[in-house]
Write a protein that holds these residues in place. Structure first.
Motif, PDB file in Angstrom:
ATOM      1  N   GLU A   1       0.816  -1.221   0.000  1.00 21.95           N
ATOM      2  CA  GLU A   1       0.000   0.000   0.000  1.00 21.95           C
ATOM      3  C   GLU A   1       0.847   1.266   0.000  1.00 21.95           C
ATOM      4  O   GLU A   1       0.380   2.347   0.339  1.00 21.95           O
ATOM      5  CB  GLU A   1      -0.974   0.011   1.184  1.00 21.95           C
ATOM      6  CG  GLU A   1      -1.977  -1.144   1.139  1.00 21.95           C
ATOM      7  CD  GLU A   1      -3.000  -1.069   2.255  1.00 21.95           C
ATOM      8  OE1 GLU A   1      -2.933  -0.113   3.052  1.00 21.95           O
ATOM      9  OE2 GLU A   1      -3.861  -1.945   2.317  1.00 21.95           O
ATOM     10  N   VAL A  52       2.172   3.952  -2.124  1.00 17.45           N
ATOM     11  CA  VAL A  52       1.738   4.455  -3.425  1.00 17.45           C
ATOM     12  C   VAL A  52       2.913   4.608  -4.378  1.00 17.45           C
ATOM     13  O   VAL A  52       2.832   4.250  -5.556  1.00 17.45           O
ATOM     14  CB  VAL A  52       0.995   5.794  -3.264  1.00 17.45           C
ATOM     15  CG1 VAL A  52       0.668   6.402  -4.629  1.00 17.45           C
ATOM     16  CG2 VAL A  52      -0.286   5.588  -2.468  1.00 17.45           C
ATOM     17  N   SER A  70      -7.168  -0.760  -6.808  1.00 17.68           N
ATOM     18  CA  SER A  70      -7.015   0.040  -5.584  1.00 17.68           C
ATOM     19  C   SER A  70      -6.013   1.164  -5.788  1.00 17.68           C
ATOM     20  O   SER A  70      -6.231   2.309  -5.358  1.00 17.68           O
ATOM     21  CB  SER A  70      -6.558  -0.856  -4.420  1.00 17.68           C
ATOM     22  OG  SER A  70      -7.536  -1.821  -4.120  1.00 17.68           O
ATOM     23  N   LEU A  71      -4.898   0.851  -6.468  1.00 16.16           N
ATOM     24  CA  LEU A  71      -3.891   1.874  -6.749  1.00 16.16           C
ATOM     25  C   LEU A  71      -4.473   2.958  -7.647  1.00 16.16           C
ATOM     26  O   LEU A  71      -4.172   4.145  -7.482  1.00 16.16           O
ATOM     27  CB  LEU A  71      -2.665   1.236  -7.412  1.00 16.16           C
ATOM     28  CG  LEU A  71      -1.497   2.162  -7.740  1.00 16.16           C
ATOM     29  CD1 LEU A  71      -0.881   2.718  -6.462  1.00 16.16           C
ATOM     30  CD2 LEU A  71      -0.440   1.428  -8.562  1.00 16.16           C
ATOM     31  N   SER A  95      -6.094   5.867  -5.908  1.00 15.81           N
ATOM     32  CA  SER A  95      -5.300   6.742  -5.051  1.00 15.81           C
ATOM     33  C   SER A  95      -5.375   8.178  -5.559  1.00 15.81           C
ATOM     34  O   SER A  95      -5.877   8.443  -6.654  1.00 15.81           O
ATOM     35  CB  SER A  95      -3.838   6.278  -5.036  1.00 15.81           C
ATOM     36  OG  SER A  95      -3.238   6.508  -6.302  1.00 15.81           O
ATOM     37  N   GLU A  96      -4.862   9.102  -4.787  1.00 17.00           N
ATOM     38  CA  GLU A  96      -4.906  10.509  -5.173  1.00 17.00           C
ATOM     39  C   GLU A  96      -3.699  10.921  -6.009  1.00 17.00           C
ATOM     40  O   GLU A  96      -3.647  12.048  -6.502  1.00 17.00           O
ATOM     41  CB  GLU A  96      -4.994  11.381  -3.920  1.00 17.00           C
ATOM     42  CG  GLU A  96      -6.286  11.175  -3.133  1.00 17.00           C
ATOM     43  CD  GLU A  96      -6.370  12.076  -1.911  1.00 17.00           C
ATOM     44  OE1 GLU A  96      -5.407  12.844  -1.678  1.00 17.00           O
ATOM     45  OE2 GLU A  96      -7.387  12.010  -1.199  1.00 17.00           O
ATOM     46  N   ASP A  97      -2.734  10.021  -6.155  1.00 12.69           N
ATOM     47  CA  ASP A  97      -1.530  10.321  -6.936  1.00 12.69           C
ATOM     48  C   ASP A  97      -1.827  10.064  -8.412  1.00 12.69           C
ATOM     49  O   ASP A  97      -2.063   8.928  -8.811  1.00 12.69           O
ATOM     50  CB  ASP A  97      -0.364   9.442  -6.452  1.00 12.69           C
ATOM     51  CG  ASP A  97       0.939   9.798  -7.124  1.00 12.69           C
ATOM     52  OD1 ASP A  97       1.020   9.675  -8.360  1.00 12.69           O
ATOM     53  OD2 ASP A  97       1.896  10.189  -6.424  1.00 12.69           O
ATOM     54  N   GLN A 156      -2.126   6.542 -10.562  1.00 10.49           N
ATOM     55  CA  GLN A 156      -3.355   6.201 -11.284  1.00 10.49           C
ATOM     56  C   GLN A 156      -3.036   5.806 -12.727  1.00 10.49           C
ATOM     57  O   GLN A 156      -3.544   4.802 -13.243  1.00 10.49           O
ATOM     58  CB  GLN A 156      -4.303   7.399 -11.285  1.00 10.49           C
ATOM     59  CG  GLN A 156      -4.907   7.731  -9.935  1.00 10.49           C
ATOM     60  CD  GLN A 156      -5.777   8.977 -10.011  1.00 10.49           C
ATOM     61  OE1 GLN A 156      -5.809   9.670 -11.030  1.00 10.49           O
ATOM     62  NE2 GLN A 156      -6.481   9.265  -8.929  1.00 10.49           N
TER      63      GLN A 156
END
Length: 537
Positions: free
Chosen positions: A142, A144, A178-179, A182-184, A188
């Motif tokens: 997890e 990122v 899930s990745l 993410s906010e990155d 993404q």
């Protein structure tokens, strides 16, 4: 700097003290940022020194810097094969799989392995050394940043069809999804690239949708980065091609697709409208597009300057026109002008799908009036007549005209615009469907006595007799129906016999098809009324 590089490489193999190892690793990492030194770094034995520092040093920073230097060196395509042969793959994988390894060190190792995986020649070694498991292990942390590099490596491996099954079976899909949430933005993108790589194989497209890929796609569609939006549109296009996914994609992503169709970027528009066209293959999803007000953007794209986007928009409209309930909605939104304009496009998809859409619309009398008023007849005739166009486009043009001939009021417009030569131009086509549509059109036109001399003078009798020799019974039925219609006119009866129609008609008396027999017998009955024909018959 070259001398400094060689000195550090040699020193990296000798130093034992952690501070010195850190210093050497830092120096090599710094020099590895200079592209002109990357090839020399590998040629002078730098890989071996860096692997020693990575595996032997207890200093965390030394491990990090050495892994970073390896990643930088592997970014150069000319280094990748040699680095793999010098044992980099196994060492990087072992470090990543070790639960005690430094998390930042794992990030750089994942980056290095991802770069090495960009060379297809290295894939076998990476997979054999359990590289897929190692990359997935990094995804599971997890972290990122590490996940981004792991996804990059999996994306490169997924380019090889032989490795996709292993990646999916090891559980990478849910982790990549899930990745992607993410906010990155970089994470993404890498996650999406890996998932798209897996989806090259159609059997995994349904899998990724079940695992929730639509959530990150919708999330990423809010980006203002055109590169990201292109990836999203391309992914939705790919996923929507599988029937199992269509309902889910329409339910979760229809608004997203409509928004992408309005992006103004040709690539985004092309992929998004293609996805909509895929979805509209299921008539039960038509209402969803209408509810979300997607018809207007679709019609606008059917006049787009980009021929590929325009062709896909025409395909989407053609799929919609299969549903008669949608016809009036499409006409109100102005689709006919876009379709008529697309017939003259040099793009094959524009030609064939625009003419197919008009053909479908022409199955209802209410739409036929609008089609005639919209000036569709001449472009359709031009498409059907020109032998330079592909047979499929010409076939659909004839189908559209044939459907229009079902209404007697349309006959003179079609004839005056040159419809009969268009039909005759395809009567000898090897394409059976084209022959059938020609037969339908001529059978419809022969229902009107006014048309008989025009058909005969244009050489229509020879064309109809020619398709009587077709190998398809449906063509036989339409050809016989046309002859039966023409045989009603007294002046035409003898001409039908003189042109040699009796031979194919008598041959078709042996048919098992009742409809064909009805038409043949009716035609022969009409012909027998003429005294001139009796002896010949």
């Amino acid at each position: 700097m070259a001398k400094v590089l060689e000195s550090l490489i040699a020193k990296g193999r000798r130093v034992k003290r952690p501070p010195e190892q850190k210093e050497v690793a830092f120096g090599l990492a710094d020099l590895s940022t200079h592209e002109e030194l990357l090839e020399r770094l590998v040629q002078k034995g730098g890989v071996k020194s860096l692997l020693i520092l990575l595996t032997k040093s207890v200093d965390i920073d030394a491990q990090r810097f050495s892994a970073l230097a390896l990643a930088n060196a592997a970014s150069a395509p000319f280094n990748r094969t040699r680095m793999a042969t010098e044992g980099s793959v196994a060492v990087l994988i072992d470090y990543m799989r070790n639960s005690d390894s430094d998390i930042v060190g794992k990030q750089y190792c994942a980056m290095a392995l991802g770069n090495l995986a960009a060379e297809p020649e290295n894939h076998g070694e990476i997979v054999k050394s359990e590289g897929i498991d190692a990359l997935i292990a990094v995804l599971k942390t997890e972290d990122v940043e590490g996940g981004r590099y792991a996804a990059f490596g999996l994306a490169n491996l997924a380019a090889n069809a032989n490795h996709r099954e292993r990646i999916v079976e090891e559980g990478a899909v849910s982790l990549l999804v899930s990745l992607g949430c993410s906010e990155d933005i970089n994470a993404q993108r890498q996650a999406l690239t890996a998932l798209r790589g897996l989806c090259i194989s159609p059997e995994y497209r349904a899998v990724v949708v079940r695992e929730g890929i639509l959530d990150p796609l919708v999330l990423m569609s809010r980006s203002e980065d055109m590169t990201v939006l292109r990836e999203v549109a391309s992914a939705l296009n790919c996923l929507s091609s599988v029937d199992e996914n269509k309902a889910e994609v329409a339910d979760r992503s229809m608004c997203t697709l409509i928004g992408l169709m309005l992006s103004g970027d040709f690539i985004i528009e092309r992929h998004s409208v293609c996805a909509v066209a895929n979805l509209m293959e299921m008539s039960e999803l038509n209402a969803r597009l209408i509810e979300e007000r997607g018809i207007a953007p679709l019609v606008a794209l059917a006049s787009n300057q980009d021929p590929s986007s325009r062709g896909e928009a025409c395909r989407a409209i053609a799929n919609l026109t299969v549903n008669p309930d949608v016809h009036q909605v499409l006409i109100r939104e102005g689709c006919l002008a876009s379709l008529v304009g697309s017939i003259d496009s040099p793009e094959l998809n524009c030609q064939r799908y625009a003419s197919l859409a008009i053909a479908n619309l022409a199955t209802t009398v209410a739409a036929q009036v609008k089609i005639i008023q919209g000036g569709a007849v001449r472009p359709l005739i031009g498409l059907a007549t020109n032998p330079k166009h592909q047979v499929e486009a010409r076939r659909y043009a004839v189908l559209a005209l044939a459907n229009l001939t079902a209404t007697t009021a349309n006959h003179m417009t079609i004839i005056e615009d040159g419809g009969i030569p268009a039909f005759l131009s395809l009567c000898n086509s090897p394409d059976l469907m084209s022959q059938y549509y020609v037969g339908c059109a001529l059978a419809n036109l022969s229902c009107s006595l006014t048309n008989h001399p025009i058909i005969v003078e244009a050489g229509g009798l020879q064309a109809i007799i020619a398709i009587c020799h077709s190998n398809d019974p449906d063509v036989h039925q339409q050809a016989c129906a046309a002859l039966r219609g023409l045989s009603v006119t007294y002046s035409t009866k003898m001409k039908i016999v003189q042109e040699g129609a009796l031979a194919p008609l008598c041959h078709l008396l042996g048919s098992d098809d009742v409809e064909i027999l009805r038409e043949v017998v009716a035609c022969l009955s009409n012909l027998a009324v003429s005294d001139e024909n009796k002896h010949e018959m």
